[in-house]
Write an enzyme that holds these catalytic residues in place. Structure first.
Site, short mmCIF file in Angstrom:
data_model
loop_
_atom_site.label_atom_id
_atom_site.label_comp_id
_atom_site.label_asym_id
_atom_site.label_seq_id
_atom_site.Cartn_x
_atom_site.Cartn_y
_atom_site.Cartn_z
N SER A 19 -7.31 -8.70 -14.32
CA SER A 19 -7.46 -8.54 -12.88
C SER A 19 -8.95 -8.55 -12.57
O SER A 19 -9.78 -8.59 -13.47
CB SER A 19 -6.79 -7.27 -12.41
OG SER A 19 -7.29 -6.17 -13.12
N TYR A 27 3.95 1.49 -1.20
CA TYR A 27 4.53 1.58 -2.54
C TYR A 27 3.51 2.19 -3.50
O TYR A 27 3.82 3.12 -4.25
CB TYR A 27 4.94 0.18 -3.02
CG TYR A 27 5.56 0.17 -4.40
CD1 TYR A 27 4.75 0.16 -5.54
CD2 TYR A 27 6.94 0.21 -4.57
CE1 TYR A 27 5.31 0.18 -6.81
CE2 TYR A 27 7.50 0.23 -5.84
CZ TYR A 27 6.68 0.21 -6.94
OH TYR A 27 7.24 0.24 -8.20
N LYS A 77 -17.97 -15.44 -8.85
CA LYS A 77 -17.97 -15.49 -10.31
C LYS A 77 -19.34 -15.98 -10.78
O LYS A 77 -19.90 -16.90 -10.17
CB LYS A 77 -16.89 -16.46 -10.81
CG LYS A 77 -15.48 -16.03 -10.44
CD LYS A 77 -14.44 -17.10 -10.79
CE LYS A 77 -13.06 -16.62 -10.33
NZ LYS A 77 -12.04 -17.67 -10.46
N LYS A 99 -10.12 -15.93 -2.19
CA LYS A 99 -9.14 -15.10 -2.89
C LYS A 99 -7.78 -15.35 -2.24
O LYS A 99 -7.48 -14.83 -1.17
CB LYS A 99 -9.50 -13.62 -2.82
CG LYS A 99 -8.57 -12.79 -3.70
CD LYS A 99 -9.06 -11.38 -3.89
CE LYS A 99 -8.28 -10.61 -4.94
NZ LYS A 99 -6.84 -10.75 -4.88
N ALA A 137 0.83 -1.20 0.00
CA ALA A 137 0.00 0.00 0.00
C ALA A 137 0.87 1.27 0.00
O ALA A 137 0.56 2.25 -0.67
CB ALA A 137 -0.93 0.00 1.20
S1 IVH Z 1 -9.86 -15.14 -11.06
C1 IVH Z 1 -10.72 -12.90 -14.70
N1 IVH Z 1 -9.95 -16.35 -8.74
O1 IVH Z 1 -6.50 -12.15 -7.64
C2 IVH Z 1 -10.45 -13.27 -13.34
N2 IVH Z 1 -8.26 -14.72 -9.08
O2 IVH Z 1 -6.99 -9.48 -9.57
C3 IVH Z 1 -9.06 -13.73 -13.15
N3 IVH Z 1 -6.76 -14.42 -7.17
O3 IVH Z 1 -3.73 -11.74 -9.26
C4 IVH Z 1 -8.70 -14.08 -11.78
N4 IVH Z 1 -7.71 -15.92 -5.87
O4 IVH Z 1 -3.99 -14.16 -8.78
C5 IVH Z 1 -9.32 -15.43 -9.48
N5 IVH Z 1 -10.15 -17.53 -6.75
C6 IVH Z 1 -9.51 -16.62 -7.50
C7 IVH Z 1 -8.40 -15.91 -7.03
C8 IVH Z 1 -7.80 -14.95 -7.85
C9 IVH Z 1 -6.73 -15.05 -5.97
C10 IVH Z 1 -5.83 -13.35 -7.57
C11 IVH Z 1 -5.22 -13.55 -8.91
C12 IVH Z 1 -5.03 -12.18 -9.46
C13 IVH Z 1 -5.93 -11.36 -8.64
C14 IVH Z 1 -7.04 -10.83 -9.51
#
Ligand code: IVH
Length: 694
Positions: free
Chosen positions: A96, A50, A313, A135, A48
């Site tokens: 992202s 940075y 999702k 996440k 944060a």
């Molecule tokens: S989906 C289009 N699922 O979060 C969606 N990402 O900003 C693509 N991350 O750096 C990502 N857990 O590494 C997805 N269950 C999860 C996730 C996940 C962690 C991270 C991912 C990326 C960031 C997304």
């Protein structure tokens, strides 16, 4: 007119000059931080911090575009790849996710409302089906399989171009190198590489023991490991993987898989051998998303790895396609965060705590900070060397981390925020609890109180050790009872144990008269002991069972040990300078000698003899193995007798074994003895050997 313009722009120019200075300073700062983060794997500020500096630089550069140079950190989003790692252009960009700003569970409602609006659903239309995931707080990875073989692993980078880290990813056991034959010709699996908390703690514990710099958090450690040039180093940093999506896949028209839902796709990935988090679940409508958020927030501390939130999702891939993307973020997914596990706060003081084993731990008193879901006011600094290495002083702004049920810790200092001159922290020379001398053993990073059984902080541990089966063997004096006795101030020192009466005991909660009688009987019985047991029970550091036996044998009596000089202690078999010093320090504390005297006064006694040379003992040089149950002697008692006579008691039978003493239900050791022709004795035979028999 140019002339006038020049005149008028003079003040602006100085403004620009000032901005240029500021821009230069920000760039140097950011470059230094980026170097620490990417090259040294040891960032000294949270992300944060940075980001804040990065945004300040972006704003200044937007205001003064003339100052932008190609070398500016803003011109290489995601940080420059190491020249040694090969850039990889992703076949399908790695996007992202939009982060929901509302950290309360209600944040899920906002996402659901957006999805419904964008899909044009009427308020009374049925709920949307979602998949709710964790996440993970690691780093995103694209695994490319061709004809079922892992051919490339790449980091996310800026989303378009990442780095080839196949050599390191191959060291992760959870990632299959080869897939079953039914996989599509091209298959890119996306997911998160992470480090489990326990692995991270172990790694840091090892670093601390070696006096090396510790890592900040599992995510940075994982990121550093993945970008190592040397896969041998990556392999020593235990990494793991969770799959959560796909990249490029053979199109359906060319025989590729045709999934209807995201959930189906995850099930297939699981089938193919990829780890998918067990918590991943289908959720119907906003209410189930809220429930998921609440459940995971409550479970978060118990998870073996860090997560920074949950991800929702839209389950139907057809609906995902319909929703599409907004700039770089899909409209069908959202990240819903939890409170941060790292925060910056100020150190208001450094206290020293004494643990049950006598270890002195410096603890930072903090300006209260909300981190990892609780308000934290204390954080461990581990030991003096950690403080020195991290350069922590009172008044500093520090990064505090609290993750899982691990105690909060200070992981680093935010540089440049130290107020005025503050003295370096020093360890106290005396225990803050009992006043005994504080020592640090050579080669050890930890300071310890030498108070042992005298130190209130160590009292419970000392009592438990004293009562242990291999020490004074006080039956029934377990952890719960020791807690009660110490907390109720019934027992302060070891001799107090022998002064408890029936009245004092039955006054304790949950203590019936029968249990009290039993304990008193066990205490009475324990008074008749052996010198080695007594010595071991005192809990002198470095004096384990074997050393206690050696000491007893060598000196014969307790008084001889009490009077021994360090030189005389060094003459004992297997006693080196470290052990001799530990014994000497313990006995140099008058209160320890006092405790010993009082125990004797309470009636604790043991047979004593003249100092003995090992070779003069009747069974010197013999090795005996005990197996099965003897009619009257316990295993411990038989061992004590044999060792007192100079024999060594071993655990397994070999050609060198002198005798095997076998009781009832003797098993493989007896068979081995017969096979090797080792003489076998029963209890009577043993007594005869010891010169006690008929
Ligand atoms: S989906 C289009 N699922 O979060 C969606 N990402 O900003 C693509 N991350 O750096 C990502 N857990 O590494 C997805 N269950 C999860 C996730 C996940 C962690 C991270 C991912 C990326 C960031 C997304």
């Amino acid at each position: 007119m140019p002339k006038n313009l020049d005149l008028f722009s003079a003040p602006a120019q100085s403004e620009q000059a000032q901005a240029a200075i500021k821009i230069g300073a920000l760039r140097r700062q950011l470059d230094r931080w980026a170097h620490q983060y990417y090259v040294q794997d040891a960032p000294e500020v949270p992300d944060a911090e940075y980001d804040r500096a990065f945004r300040a630089l972006q704003a200044l550069e937007a205001q003064f575009p003339e100052c932008v140079t190609p070398e500016s950190p803003t011109q290489r989003v995601g940080g420059a790849p190491r020249p040694e790692l090969t850039p990889v252009r992703h076949a399908v960009p790695m996007l992202s996710i939009h982060t929901e700003t509302d950290v309360s569970p209600a944040g899920a409602l906002a996402f659901d409302a957006r999805v419904r609006r964008e899909l044009g659903l009427a308020p009374d239309a049925p709920p949307v089906a979602y998949v709710a995931e964790l996440k993970f707080d690691g780093l995103a990875m694209n695994l490319r399989y061709e004809a079922g073989a892992l051919v490339q692993a790449a980091t996310r980078g800026d989303g378009e171009v990442g780095e080839d880290v196949t050599h390191n990813i191959r060291t992760i056991r959870q990632i299959p190198l080869r897939l079953p034959s039914d996989v599509p010709a091209i298959l890119e699996v996306r997911g998160e590489v992470y480090m489990a908390r326990a692995d991270f703690e172990r790694l840091n514990e090892a670093q601390r023991e070696r006096g090396q710099k510790t890592f900040i958090n599992p995510r940075n450690t994982a990121a550093g490991a993945v970008r190592q040039l040397d896969p041998a180093i990556a392999a020593q940093r235990p990494l793991r993987f969770f799959a959560y999506g796909l990249g490029e896949v053979t199109p359906v028209a060319q025989g590729g898989p045709d999934f209807a839902t995201h959930f189906d796709l995850l099930q297939q990935l699981k089938q193919w051998g990829f780890p998918v988090a067990a918590q991943t679940t289908q959720a119907l409508g906003a209410s189930e998303l809220v429930a998921f958020h609440e459940r995971i927030a409550a479970e978060r501390d118990q998870l073996p790895y860090d997560i920074d939130g949950v991800v929702y999702k839209v389950d139907s891939l057809a609906l995902q396609r319909q929703l599409g993307f907004k700039t770089r973020e899909p409209r069908w997914a959202v990240a819903h965060k939890f409170p941060a596990q790292e925060m910056v706060t100020r150190i208001e003081g450094i206290d020293v705590q004494v643990g049950r084993t006598g270890k002195l731990t410096p603890v930072a008193r903090l300006a209260p900070v909300f981190v990892g879901g609780v308000t934290v006011t204390n954080a461990t600094l581990h030991n003096l060397f950690e403080i020195r290495k991290k350069g922590v002083r009172v008044g500093d702004e520090v990064i505090v981390r609290r993750a899982g049920d691990v105690i909060p810790e200070v992981v680093g200092v935010v540089p440049g925020k130290r107020p005025s001159y503050v003295a370096n922290f020093r360890m106290p020379r005396q225990c803050p609890i009992c006043g005994s001398a504080v020592v640090r053993e050579p080669g050890e990073a930890n300071h310890r109180c030498t108070g042992g059984l005298f130190c209130p902080a160590q009292r419970k541990e000392a009592l438990l050790h004293f009562a242990a089966r291999r020490a004074m063997d006080i039956d029934g004096l377990g952890e719960k009872l020791v807690d009660q006795l110490v907390d109720g101030a019934v027992v302060r020192t070891l001799p107090d144990l022998y002064r408890i009466g029936l009245v004092g005991l039955t006054a304790l909660e949950r203590m019936g008269e029968k249990s009290a009688q039993n304990l008193l009987a066990a205490l009475e019985k324990s008074k008749s002991t052996t010198l080695p047991r007594f010595l071991f029970g005192l809990g002198i550091r470095q004096v384990g069972e074997a050393t206690a036996k050696d000491l007893a044998r060598h000196f014969g009596s307790l008084d001889a040990i009490l009077q021994a000089s360090t030189e005389q202690l060094l003459q004992v078999r297997d006693v080196g300078p470290v052990v001799a010093e530990a014994i000497h320090t313990f006995l140099a504390q008058p209160h320890n000698v006092e405790v010993i005297e009082q125990l004797r006064a309470c009636g604790v006694h043991w047979p004593e003899g003249p100092p003995a040379e090992r070779t003069q003992l009747p069974l010197a040089g013999m090795t005996v193995v005990l197996t099965g149950t003897l009619p009257t002697l316990s295993r411990e008692a038989a061992k004590d007798l044999l060792e007192a006579a100079g024999a060594k008691v071993a655990g397994s039978v070999s050609k060198k074994t002198s005798y095997v003493v076998a009781g009832e239900e003797a098993g493989s050791k007896l068979a081995k003895a017969q096979e090797l022709g080792v003489p076998v004795l029963d209890e009577a035979g043993l007594r005869a050997l010891l010169g006690q028999g008929a």
